[in-house]
Design an enzyme around this catalytic site. Structure first.
Site, PDB file in Angstrom:
ATOM      1  N   LYS A 299      46.022  20.657  29.176  1.00 15.85           N
ATOM      2  CA  LYS A 299      46.888  20.408  30.319  1.00 15.85           C
ATOM      3  C   LYS A 299      47.908  21.529  30.476  1.00 15.85           C
ATOM      4  O   LYS A 299      48.195  22.261  29.513  1.00 15.85           O
ATOM      5  CB  LYS A 299      47.652  19.089  30.112  1.00 15.85           C
ATOM      6  CG  LYS A 299      46.812  17.829  30.074  1.00 15.85           C
ATOM      7  CD  LYS A 299      47.685  16.625  29.772  1.00 15.85           C
ATOM      8  CE  LYS A 299      46.877  15.334  29.707  1.00 15.85           C
ATOM      9  NZ  LYS A 299      46.387  14.924  31.025  1.00 15.85           N
ATOM     10  N   GLU A 371      39.423  11.898  28.805  1.00 14.63           N
ATOM     11  CA  GLU A 371      39.066  11.308  27.518  1.00 14.63           C
ATOM     12  C   GLU A 371      39.249   9.799  27.457  1.00 14.63           C
ATOM     13  O   GLU A 371      38.586   9.108  26.689  1.00 14.63           O
ATOM     14  CB  GLU A 371      39.898  11.964  26.404  1.00 14.63           C
ATOM     15  CG  GLU A 371      41.271  11.382  26.145  1.00 14.63           C
ATOM     16  CD  GLU A 371      42.234  11.476  27.320  1.00 14.63           C
ATOM     17  OE1 GLU A 371      43.145  10.642  27.412  1.00 14.63           O
ATOM     18  OE2 GLU A 371      42.082  12.398  28.150  1.00 14.63           O
ATOM     19  N   ARG A 373      38.435   7.386  29.408  1.00 18.06           N
ATOM     20  CA  ARG A 373      37.236   6.612  29.744  1.00 18.06           C
ATOM     21  C   ARG A 373      36.227   6.610  28.594  1.00 18.06           C
ATOM     22  O   ARG A 373      35.418   5.693  28.488  1.00 18.06           O
ATOM     23  CB  ARG A 373      36.621   7.153  31.032  1.00 18.06           C
ATOM     24  CG  ARG A 373      36.118   8.579  30.962  1.00 18.06           C
ATOM     25  CD  ARG A 373      35.995   9.217  32.349  1.00 18.06           C
ATOM     26  NE  ARG A 373      37.305   9.475  32.925  1.00 18.06           N
ATOM     27  CZ  ARG A 373      37.506   9.982  34.146  1.00 18.06           C
ATOM     28  NH1 ARG A 373      36.462  10.259  34.916  1.00 18.06           N
ATOM     29  NH2 ARG A 373      38.711  10.195  34.599  1.00 18.06           N
TER      30      ARG A 373
END
Length: 521
Positions: A299, A371, A373
């Protein structure tokens, strides 16, 4: 695997220093006390109608409170306060807060019980004003709804400042509710305690979400679950390790945890409130990524610190069980919480890797920052193996949900109209609303067209509808006829837009879930 069996019940005070003594009778003056009372306002704003508690105190001060309100000049508006000092020897300060219209009720357009919400926002405004004065104790008017009043008092006074030096912490506030001589003490006590329990659960979730990730690892989260819930005789806690996860072939979950040196945990919390452990149960699943860097698909650094709250689904699940256990709801619940960090390293999953989930489906991981899910895929399938009557999962899953709904409501996907109807009503009662999103086959196509595997963990670039495609991905791991997925990314933190939730992690939608569970037949 660690197994904990609970002992005696204990009503936890999650809000530091904030205590309640319900049932104080106003049979006479409160010597030198600080009180909060409400006043309703006409639509034109020119007529004030005092609550019963306000009227009683006015009689104790021989009408001086009414005179002061009339002489103040400016009209008292909704959520605005008037503070009067040394009204008499018996009252050091009286805080009067505007409750809005006395005729407020459920608004079908807003999907909100505005009477309850008006009380929450008004009482929160008054309590914060009292705190700012440095008061240590205050007596609070229930305004005809002790639950809503208690929720506001406890939620608005919460602060996570235990890591600060003593001089930089908020002073604790002792809150007591007012009980009038001719009122039903049992009803008021019950409503106030219910509101306190609901706030306790949400405040617990807020605290967990605020904790720095170096202090709240998967192992520490599991320890806190035991320390917080281990006192309830109806609660069992199981902490599973990596060997157990491998034995269950939870390849999707394992793939996320690979990049971190912190060991993963799979936490199970079982609440048996219905008496018979073999009777039907509700399954709750919460995403527990205690820090999400994005992994190899890292990120941006800006606001990455907020990803300590990416275990919000797990926190709200644990907070829900705290409230349910304190309220002793007659229901059986099993919670499944996969816990790990998502970090980049030489062992981390790489874009393009293919992993196999517990149900045998293969997944092409094109984005390691999608991640959540993957954790939920294995947890949902595992939860379903116990044949629950309902599966409800919560997760800070997608930034797309923040774009879609902001902080106004939690995005909800479900295959059950029956469960949706109940959940929507629960949100209207709690003031923490939900909004139904589409769970159509259209979105399934976006994640099922994978070059290397059965599924892709993310839709093609530019496809849009990120929250919908994420929900469609999860649907591939659920066959239960009553499944509810709540994407809480948009409500993860409060920016001050909810008056009774100060800025910081919100713990939403814990109270809505407790209301929902209490409404199930």
């Amino acid at each position: 695997m660690l197994s904990f069996r609970s002992g005696a019940r204990n009503l936890l005070q999650i809000s530091k220093g904030l205590t309640c003594s319900c049932g104080l009778h106003l049979s006479g003056p409160l010597k030198g006390k600080h009180v909060i009372v409400g006043a309703y306002i006409s639509k034109k704003g020119d007529v004030l109608t005092q609550t019963k508690a306000s009227q009683f105190i006015d009689s104790q001060t021989k009408g001086r409170l009414t005179n002061l309100l009339h002489c103040h000049g400016k009209k008292l508006k909704k959520n605005k306060i008037r503070q009067f000092y040394d009204v008499s020897e018996d009252y050091s300060c009286i805080t009067v807060v505007g409750l809005g219209a006395e005729t407020a009720k459920y608004n079908s357009y807003e999907l909100l019980d505005e009477r309850k919400e008006n009380i929450r926002t008004a009482i929160a405004t008054a309590v914060k004003a009292v705190q700012d004065l440095g008061q240590s104790k205050v007596y609070v008017d229930t305004c005809g709804d002790p639950q809503a009043s208690a929720e506001a008092a406890y939620l608005s006074s919460f602060s996570y400042d235990e890591l600060k030096t003593k001089d930089n912490r908020k002073e604790p506030l002792d809150v007591e509710c007012l009980v009038l001589p001719d009122s039903n003490e049992k009803t008021i006590r019950s409503g106030w305690v219910r509101g306190q329990c609901l706030a306790n659960g949400q405040n617990m979730a807020r605290k967990l979400m605020e904790m720095p990730s170096n202090l709240l690892t998967p192992s520490k989260f599991s320890d806190i679950a035991h320390d917080t819930l281990g006192h309830f005789k109806d609660v069992d806690i199981l902490v599973r390790d990596e060997a157990w996860v491998k034995g269950k072939k939870m390849g999707a979950f394992l793939s996320v945890s690979k990049g971190s040196h912190e060991p993963l945990k799979f936490l199970e919390v079982n609440y048996t409130g219905a008496g018979d452990p073999s009777s039907t149960h509700v399954a709750l699943v919460g995403k527990g990524v205690t820090f999400d860097s994005g992994g190899i698909s890292i990120k941006p650094s800006e606001s990455m610190n907020l990803m300590r709250g990416d275990m919000g689904g797990a926190a709200c699940t644990l907070g829900t069980i705290l409230s349910v256990a304190e309220l002793r709801l007659p229901i059986n619940i099993r919670c499944y919480i996969p816990l790990c960090e998502n970090m980049p390293s030489g062992q981390a999953s790489k874009p393009g890797d293919v992993v196999t989930a517990m149900n045998g489906k293969t997944i092409q991981v094109d984005n390691t920052d999608a991640e959540g899910r993957l954790l939920l895929a294995d947890a949902l399938h595992y939860a379903e193996s116990f044949n629950p009557r309902l599966i409800l999962d919560m997760a800070t899953l997608t930034g797309a949900m923040t774009v879609a709904l902001g902080s106004g409501a939690s995005g909800t996907f479900t295959n059950s109209q029956e469960m949706w109807s109940i959940l929507e009503k629960a949100g209207g009662r709690s003031g923490d609303r939900v909004w139904r999103m589409p769970l159509w086959n259209h979105y399934t196509k976006m994640i099922s067209e994978s070059q290397l595997a059965d599924l892709n963990n993310i839709a093609a670039t530019g496809a849009g509808a990120g929250a919908c495609s994420a929900a469609a991905f999860l649907k591939e791991f659920v066959t239960n006829d009553h499944w509810v997925h709540i994407d809480i990314a948009g409500v993860m933190s409060s920016k001050g837009d909810v008056p009774y939730l100060p800025k910081g992690m919100s713990g939403r939608p814990t109270r809505t879930i407790v209301e929902f569970l209490s409404m199930l037949k």
